[in-house]
Write a protein that holds these residues in place. Structure first.
Motif, PDB file in Angstrom:
ATOM      1  N   LEU A  51      10.212  13.339  -0.614  1.00 45.17           N
ATOM      2  CA  LEU A  51       9.925  11.997  -1.413  1.00 45.17           C
ATOM      3  C   LEU A  51       8.317  11.963  -1.016  1.00 45.17           C
ATOM      4  O   LEU A  51       7.439  12.354  -0.094  1.00 45.17           O
ATOM      5  CB  LEU A  51      10.627  11.133  -0.883  1.00 45.17           C
ATOM      6  CG  LEU A  51      10.482  10.632   0.660  1.00 45.17           C
ATOM      7  CD1 LEU A  51       9.468   9.835   1.001  1.00 45.17           C
ATOM      8  CD2 LEU A  51      11.884   9.837   1.172  1.00 45.17           C
ATOM      9  N   CYS A  52       7.557  11.235  -2.045  1.00 46.55           N
ATOM     10  CA  CYS A  52       6.374  10.561  -1.881  1.00 46.55           C
ATOM     11  C   CYS A  52       6.325   9.208  -2.105  1.00 46.55           C
ATOM     12  O   CYS A  52       7.194   8.757  -3.198  1.00 46.55           O
ATOM     13  CB  CYS A  52       5.378  11.404  -2.787  1.00 46.55           C
ATOM     14  SG  CYS A  52       4.867  12.797  -2.239  1.00 46.55           S
ATOM     15  N   TYR A  53       5.805   8.591  -1.215  1.00 43.15           N
ATOM     16  CA  TYR A  53       5.709   6.966  -1.816  1.00 43.15           C
ATOM     17  C   TYR A  53       4.181   6.417  -1.711  1.00 43.15           C
ATOM     18  O   TYR A  53       3.508   6.777  -0.908  1.00 43.15           O
ATOM     19  CB  TYR A  53       6.223   6.195  -0.688  1.00 43.15           C
ATOM     20  CG  TYR A  53       5.896   4.812  -0.397  1.00 43.15           C
ATOM     21  CD1 TYR A  53       6.676   3.921  -1.381  1.00 43.15           C
ATOM     22  CD2 TYR A  53       5.063   4.106   0.173  1.00 43.15           C
ATOM     23  CE1 TYR A  53       6.614   2.493  -1.434  1.00 43.15           C
ATOM     24  CE2 TYR A  53       4.846   2.857   0.316  1.00 43.15           C
ATOM     25  CZ  TYR A  53       5.577   2.015  -0.356  1.00 43.15           C
ATOM     26  OH  TYR A  53       5.543   0.663  -0.491  1.00 43.15           O
ATOM     27  N   ALA A  54       3.769   5.555  -2.587  1.00 46.74           N
ATOM     28  CA  ALA A  54       2.586   5.218  -2.723  1.00 46.74           C
ATOM     29  C   ALA A  54       2.714   3.643  -2.615  1.00 46.74           C
ATOM     30  O   ALA A  54       3.472   3.164  -2.818  1.00 46.74           O
ATOM     31  CB  ALA A  54       1.754   5.570  -4.161  1.00 46.74           C
ATOM     32  N   THR A  55       1.752   3.145  -1.724  1.00 44.58           N
ATOM     33  CA  THR A  55       1.616   1.763  -1.526  1.00 44.58           C
ATOM     34  C   THR A  55       1.439   0.788  -2.685  1.00 44.58           C
ATOM     35  O   THR A  55       1.535  -0.402  -2.425  1.00 44.58           O
ATOM     36  CB  THR A  55       0.580   1.414  -0.238  1.00 44.58           C
ATOM     37  OG1 THR A  55      -0.683   1.987  -0.727  1.00 44.58           O
ATOM     38  CG2 THR A  55       1.178   2.215   0.848  1.00 44.58           C
ATOM     39  N   SER A  56       1.111   1.476  -3.753  1.00 37.58           N
ATOM     40  CA  SER A  56       1.028   0.639  -4.938  1.00 37.58           C
ATOM     41  C   SER A  56       2.362   0.491  -5.509  1.00 37.58           C
ATOM     42  O   SER A  56       2.768  -0.551  -6.263  1.00 37.58           O
ATOM     43  CB  SER A  56       0.229   1.499  -5.964  1.00 37.58           C
ATOM     44  OG  SER A  56       0.913   2.891  -6.425  1.00 37.58           O
ATOM     45  N   GLY A  57       3.332   1.202  -5.043  1.00 39.56           N
ATOM     46  CA  GLY A  57       4.867   0.804  -5.257  1.00 39.56           C
ATOM     47  C   GLY A  57       5.519   1.930  -6.031  1.00 39.56           C
ATOM     48  O   GLY A  57       6.738   1.684  -6.186  1.00 39.56           O
ATOM     49  N   ARG A  58       4.835   2.994  -6.087  1.00 40.47           N
ATOM     50  CA  ARG A  58       5.725   4.047  -6.893  1.00 40.47           C
ATOM     51  C   ARG A  58       6.313   4.946  -5.799  1.00 40.47           C
ATOM     52  O   ARG A  58       5.576   5.303  -4.921  1.00 40.47           O
ATOM     53  CB  ARG A  58       4.786   4.896  -7.793  1.00 40.47           C
ATOM     54  CG  ARG A  58       5.349   5.893  -8.409  1.00 40.47           C
ATOM     55  CD  ARG A  58       4.287   6.704  -9.405  1.00 40.47           C
ATOM     56  NE  ARG A  58       4.852   8.082  -9.869  1.00 40.47           N
ATOM     57  CZ  ARG A  58       5.499   8.432 -10.969  1.00 40.47           C
ATOM     58  NH1 ARG A  58       5.976   7.268 -11.558  1.00 40.47           N
ATOM     59  NH2 ARG A  58       5.903   9.646 -11.259  1.00 40.47           N
ATOM     60  N   ARG A  76      -2.462   4.726   1.875  1.00 46.66           N
ATOM     61  CA  ARG A  76      -2.157   4.662   0.388  1.00 46.66           C
ATOM     62  C   ARG A  76      -1.068   5.497  -0.188  1.00 46.66           C
ATOM     63  O   ARG A  76      -0.422   4.998  -1.005  1.00 46.66           O
ATOM     64  CB  ARG A  76      -3.550   5.170  -0.208  1.00 46.66           C
ATOM     65  CG  ARG A  76      -4.928   4.529   0.028  1.00 46.66           C
ATOM     66  CD  ARG A  76      -5.949   5.044  -0.541  1.00 46.66           C
ATOM     67  NE  ARG A  76      -6.087   6.509  -0.545  1.00 46.66           N
ATOM     68  CZ  ARG A  76      -7.017   6.983   0.532  1.00 46.66           C
ATOM     69  NH1 ARG A  76      -7.227   6.377   1.309  1.00 46.66           N
ATOM     70  NH2 ARG A  76      -6.889   8.429   0.272  1.00 46.66           N
ATOM     71  N   LYS A  77      -0.685   6.642   0.463  1.00 44.83           N
ATOM     72  CA  LYS A  77       0.283   7.356  -0.052  1.00 44.83           C
ATOM     73  C   LYS A  77       0.826   8.037   1.196  1.00 44.83           C
ATOM     74  O   LYS A  77       0.047   8.505   2.166  1.00 44.83           O
ATOM     75  CB  LYS A  77       0.101   8.426  -1.022  1.00 44.83           C
ATOM     76  CG  LYS A  77      -0.984   9.363  -0.943  1.00 44.83           C
ATOM     77  CD  LYS A  77      -1.248  10.006  -2.131  1.00 44.83           C
ATOM     78  CE  LYS A  77      -2.371  11.045  -1.912  1.00 44.83           C
ATOM     79  NZ  LYS A  77      -2.521  11.765  -2.992  1.00 44.83           N
ATOM     80  N   VAL A  78       2.159   8.624   1.206  1.00 50.01           N
ATOM     81  CA  VAL A  78       2.873   8.932   2.270  1.00 50.01           C
ATOM     82  C   VAL A  78       3.788   9.944   1.570  1.00 50.01           C
ATOM     83  O   VAL A  78       4.558   9.966   0.818  1.00 50.01           O
ATOM     84  CB  VAL A  78       3.849   8.223   2.935  1.00 50.01           C
ATOM     85  CG1 VAL A  78       4.509   9.082   4.235  1.00 50.01           C
ATOM     86  CG2 VAL A  78       3.062   7.079   3.842  1.00 50.01           C
ATOM     87  N   SER A  79       4.095  11.304   2.215  1.00 51.34           N
ATOM     88  CA  SER A  79       4.765  12.249   2.035  1.00 51.34           C
ATOM     89  C   SER A  79       5.509  12.769   2.934  1.00 51.34           C
ATOM     90  O   SER A  79       5.367  12.522   4.208  1.00 51.34           O
ATOM     91  CB  SER A  79       4.323  13.584   1.274  1.00 51.34           C
ATOM     92  OG  SER A  79       3.540  14.127   2.256  1.00 51.34           O
ATOM     93  N   ALA A  80       7.020  13.102   2.865  1.00 51.99           N
ATOM     94  CA  ALA A  80       8.123  13.386   3.807  1.00 51.99           C
ATOM     95  C   ALA A  80       9.105  13.989   3.418  1.00 51.99           C
ATOM     96  O   ALA A  80       9.505  14.055   1.986  1.00 51.99           O
ATOM     97  CB  ALA A  80       8.371  11.930   4.404  1.00 51.99           C
ATOM     98  N   THR A  81       9.760  14.702   4.244  1.00 54.77           N
ATOM     99  CA  THR A  81      10.951  15.279   3.952  1.00 54.77           C
ATOM    100  C   THR A  81      12.007  14.238   4.556  1.00 54.77           C
ATOM    101  O   THR A  81      11.874  13.506   5.639  1.00 54.77           O
ATOM    102  CB  THR A  81      11.229  16.488   4.764  1.00 54.77           C
ATOM    103  OG1 THR A  81      11.341  16.313   6.473  1.00 54.77           O
ATOM    104  CG2 THR A  81      10.529  17.511   4.235  1.00 54.77           C
ATOM    105  N   MET A  82      13.281  14.155   3.899  1.00 54.40           N
ATOM    106  CA  MET A  82      14.101  13.096   4.413  1.00 54.40           C
ATOM    107  C   MET A  82      15.515  13.857   4.729  1.00 54.40           C
ATOM    108  O   MET A  82      15.989  14.694   3.668  1.00 54.40           O
ATOM    109  CB  MET A  82      14.378  11.934   3.390  1.00 54.40           C
ATOM    110  CG  MET A  82      15.603  11.058   3.808  1.00 54.40           C
ATOM    111  SD  MET A  82      15.757   9.671   2.418  1.00 54.40           S
ATOM    112  CE  MET A  82      16.383  10.617   0.978  1.00 54.40           C
ATOM    113  N   THR A  83      16.204  13.706   5.664  1.00 52.02           N
ATOM    114  CA  THR A  83      17.531  14.489   5.798  1.00 52.02           C
ATOM    115  C   THR A  83      18.435  13.073   6.292  1.00 52.02           C
ATOM    116  O   THR A  83      18.346  12.181   7.101  1.00 52.02           O
ATOM    117  CB  THR A  83      17.592  15.310   7.253  1.00 52.02           C
ATOM    118  OG1 THR A  83      16.555  16.397   7.004  1.00 52.02           O
ATOM    119  CG2 THR A  83      19.085  15.812   7.308  1.00 52.02           C
ATOM    120  N   MET A  84      19.787  13.060   5.285  1.00 52.95           N
ATOM    121  CA  MET A  84      20.430  11.927   5.597  1.00 52.95           C
ATOM    122  C   MET A  84      21.739  12.569   5.840  1.00 52.95           C
ATOM    123  O   MET A  84      22.438  13.519   5.097  1.00 52.95           O
ATOM    124  CB  MET A  84      20.627  11.147   4.401  1.00 52.95           C
ATOM    125  CG  MET A  84      21.482   9.701   4.330  1.00 52.95           C
ATOM    126  SD  MET A  84      21.592   8.994   2.877  1.00 52.95           S
ATOM    127  CE  MET A  84      19.745   8.450   2.709  1.00 52.95           C
TER     128      MET A  84
END
Length: 235
Positions: free
Chosen positions: A49-56, A26-34
């Protein structure tokens, strides 16, 4: 050897069977290095970042100045600067969370990585050295800049994409690797993209995700962050 489009449909069916399993995330959190390299210079960017499969999706860039970026599936983007208490708002399909890695993999779109939804049509599928290589013809609106896209799968996971222009020049390569499990979903922790500006000039961007957590494991409050009502809207 080449195989028919009907075989591709059978291949996609395997993804459909697993669709309900993928949706359990349903949701994911992560660190991102670019890391972006161009003409001998390298720029490093880090974010949470945090991503919800609902689209947010909400992304926090802590440096050089703290910024919050909000995206949704409708292509709406808001960039909030807490220091200045300002918010920049725009809307464009390219900002949609449905163009992100998280959407493709958590919504089981890794069979074509969104190519079909963008109007690309499958023209050929073949096997070479245990890999499945599918070729996608671009839709008319994109034909002037992209002639076709080649997508390579190892098993059910995409590992490589290549974009080719009408002059047969490769203009972009994308590599997917270091797969890990998000629940029962395979997700690439690292993506390297090479954009060929010219035949002798390229921009290399390596994006790595770490500290991946799902559902109840997520402790970040980013998804609940609300832009203050008195923030000044920039035009």
């Amino acid at each position: 050897m080449s195989i028919s489009v009907s075989y591709w449909k059978l291949f996609v069916a395997f993804f459909v069977v697993n669709q309900l399993v993928a949706q359990s995330v349903r949701k994911v959190s992560a660190t991102m290095t670019m890391r972006t390299a161009h003409k001998g210079k390298t720029i490093n960017t880090r974010a949470e970042l945090c991503y919800a499969t609902s689209g947010r999706m909400v992304t926090l860039f802590p440096k050089p100045a703290e910024l919050y970026v909000f995206n949704n599936s409708n292509g709406e983007i808001k960039v909030f600067d807490p220091t200045k208490n300002t918010v920049l708002q725009q809307q464009n399909a390219t900002y949609s969370t449905e163009t992100t890695q998280f959407f493709y993999f958590l919504h089981n779109r890794k069979a074509d990585l969104g190519l079909s939804s963008m109007g690309f049509s499958l023209s050929q599928t073949k096997f070479e050295d245990g890999l499945m290589i599918s070729t996608w013809k671009s839709p008319t609106p994109m034909a002037k800049s992209i002639k076709r896209v080649e997508l390579v799968h190892k098993g059910q996971n995409p590992i490589f994409m290549k974009y080719i222009d009408p002059s047969e020049r490769t203009i972009k390569k994308v590599y997917y690797y270091e797969y890990t499990k998000l629940g029962s979903v395979d997700f690439p922790q690292t993506i390297t993209q090479i954009d060929y500006v010219t035949a002798r000039d390229s921009i290399i961007t390596k994006t790595a995700y770490g500290a991946l957590k799902i559902n109840e494991q997520v402790t970040s409050t980013l998804l609940d962050f609300v832009i203050p009502a008195n923030a000044k809207i920039l035009k």
